[in-house]
Design an enzyme around this catalytic site. Structure first.
Site, mmCIF file in Angstrom:
data_model
loop_
_atom_site.group_PDB
_atom_site.id
_atom_site.type_symbol
_atom_site.label_atom_id
_atom_site.label_comp_id
_atom_site.label_asym_id
_atom_site.label_seq_id
_atom_site.Cartn_x
_atom_site.Cartn_y
_atom_site.Cartn_z
ATOM 1 N N GLU A 1 9.154 14.479 -37.044
ATOM 2 C CA GLU A 1 8.814 15.900 -36.931
ATOM 3 C C GLU A 1 7.336 16.092 -36.585
ATOM 4 O O GLU A 1 6.459 15.559 -37.259
ATOM 5 C CB GLU A 1 9.121 16.625 -38.247
ATOM 6 N N ASP B 1 13.920 4.012 -50.956
ATOM 7 C CA ASP B 1 15.138 4.810 -50.820
ATOM 8 C C ASP B 1 14.793 6.299 -50.819
ATOM 9 O O ASP B 1 14.670 6.934 -51.870
ATOM 10 C CB ASP B 1 16.086 4.473 -51.985
#
Length: 429
Positions: free
Chosen positions: A81, A283
């Site tokens: 982004e 994670d």
């Protein structure tokens, strides 16, 4: 000593940036080589997950200007982004004027859950478990001798009753486990599996689920920063510092009060957090789950951060959230690009990594709020997004910036307009 201030970094070529980065971090160019190839081959990936057919890359950028607990740190961001790296880096520069980011973490305690069903007498079973608590903890503590050697292991056992559910009442056991520098899922899940037969023998019930909880509310990272009010106008000279400050505080108040706004507000925080979590091979899905559950811990979804002012009128921001990250085991240890990220930041413990990540989250949150409180989020964001639109339309080389600049000037950032502009430029009109 690392220097996170590299003026003009944006204007350098890729090769020049890597050279500057190696120089600023006292690393060799070889240390950064995994980032030039994505870090792994398809053959290596085949050993990491199932049904591998290839690789998928993300851009890797460097967050500049960060000072965390008095130490300069260069921070890798893996993110697609636009504006995330630029926004966080600029806010880190403003935060330096107030001493940078001050962060702390709790002990790396994770929770393993065991669901105990088919219990005849809930209260009796609960008390029996507590009566055997010492021996149960001893069993869990002996499972991982390596973790125990480094000071980790079982710390506590808690039991609570779920009174109402689709299957009626049942007990939930929480095994509190110190995982040291690991994320901890494997260690905790193994310990829960090991304890299940003993708990069934003690209670006469059946241990159904036994698994780690991603609501890691015993493993919290906290950070604060102070921005001198005079710094808030940098780049926005037409605004008064007090106006920007009060606008940021008002925007925070919206997020604190309304879950529809809080969802986007916290997403902005996670733009920064996830970028570093991914870059270090941790994670990000677990971090996301824990963050949003923590934001709703009091029964209403709200802001993870807070913004206010101190007695001198300076802007003060804080952020606290679960941060279950590790630097040993998992992808962090087998992925060369993740190893390079940890090495670049000079990290020695998982707690240090958590403190850096939460600092990035606060910086990214401030970048979004400052933009919203002044010119609106679209101006800066769309300027960067325009480059992606130009590339998608077929622009290359110098034409990327030219097409993007014209779209921004026209305030029309769309693929069809990019194609029209590109066609006109290529034909010399």
């Amino acid at each position: 000593m690392t220097n996170s201030r590299i003026p003009g970094f944006y204007n350098l070529t890729l090769e020049e940036r890597r050279a500057k980065l190696a120089e600023a971090s006292n690393r060799t160019p070889e240390d950064l080589l995994p980032w030039t190839t994505g870090g792994i081959s398809a053959e290596s990936a085949d050993h990491m997950i199932e049904n591998v057919v290839g690789l998928h890359s993300l851009p890797l950028g460097i967050g500049l200007n960060f000072m965390v607990n008095g130490r300069d740190v260069l921070i890798p961001f893996a993110v697609e982004e636009p504006s995330v790296v630029a926004g966080a880096s600029f806010m880190a520069k403003l935060a330096r004027a107030g001493g940078g980011f001050t962060a702390t973490t709790t002990e790396p305690l994770m929770i393993g859950q065991m669901q105990l069903i088919n219990v005849v007498n809930m209260n009796e079973a609960r008390l029996k478990i507590y009566e055997h608590k010492a021996e149960l903890l001893a069993i869990a503590d002996a499972i991982d001798p390596v973790l125990k050697k480094f000071g980790g292991g079982a710390r506590d056992l808690e039991v609570r009753t779920i009174e109402e559910s689709a299957i009626g009442p049942f007990l939930v056991l929480h095994l509190i486990y110190d995982v040291r520098d690991a994320m901890g899922a494997n260690a905790v899940n193994t310990a829960c599996e090991k304890l299940a037969p003993q708990i069934e023998a003690i209670t006469g019930g059946k241990v159904h689920l036994r698994i780690l909880s991603n609501l890691a509310d015993r493993r919290i990272a906290r950070v604060r920063c102070t921005i001198p009010v005079s710094e808030l106008t940098v780049g926005f000279e037409s605004f008064k510092g007090e106006t920007v400050r009060d606008g940021i505080i008002a925007a925070y108040a919206f997020a604190a009060s309304d879950p529809y706004r809080a969802a986007t507000h916290n997403k902005g925080i996670m733009n920064g957090v996830d970028s570093v979590v991914i870059a270090t091979g941790n994670d990000w899905r677990a971090i996301e789950a824990g963050a949003h559950a923590y934001a709703a811990r009091n029964g209403k979804y709200t802001s993870l951060s807070t913004w206010g002012k101190d007695k001198d009128g300076n802007l003060v921001g804080t952020l606290e959230m679960p941060m279950a990250v590790g630097i040993v085991g998992g992808a962090t240890k087998v992925h060369p690009a993740a190893q390079a990220a940890v090495k670049l930041m000079g990290i020695k413990t998982a707690n240090e990594l958590a403190e850096i990540i939460v600092s990035v989250g606060l910086a990214q949150n401030m970048a979004a709020l400052r933009a919203l409180a002044t010119e609106g989020i679209q101006r800066g964001h769309m300027s960067l997004h325009a480059r992606q639109v130009a590339i998608a339309a077929g622009a290359s080389g110098e034409l990327i910036e030219k097409v993007a600049a014209q779209m921004v000037a026209e305030k029309v950032v769309r693929s069809d307009r990019a194609e029209e502009i590109l066609k006109a430029m290529e034909s010399g009109k």
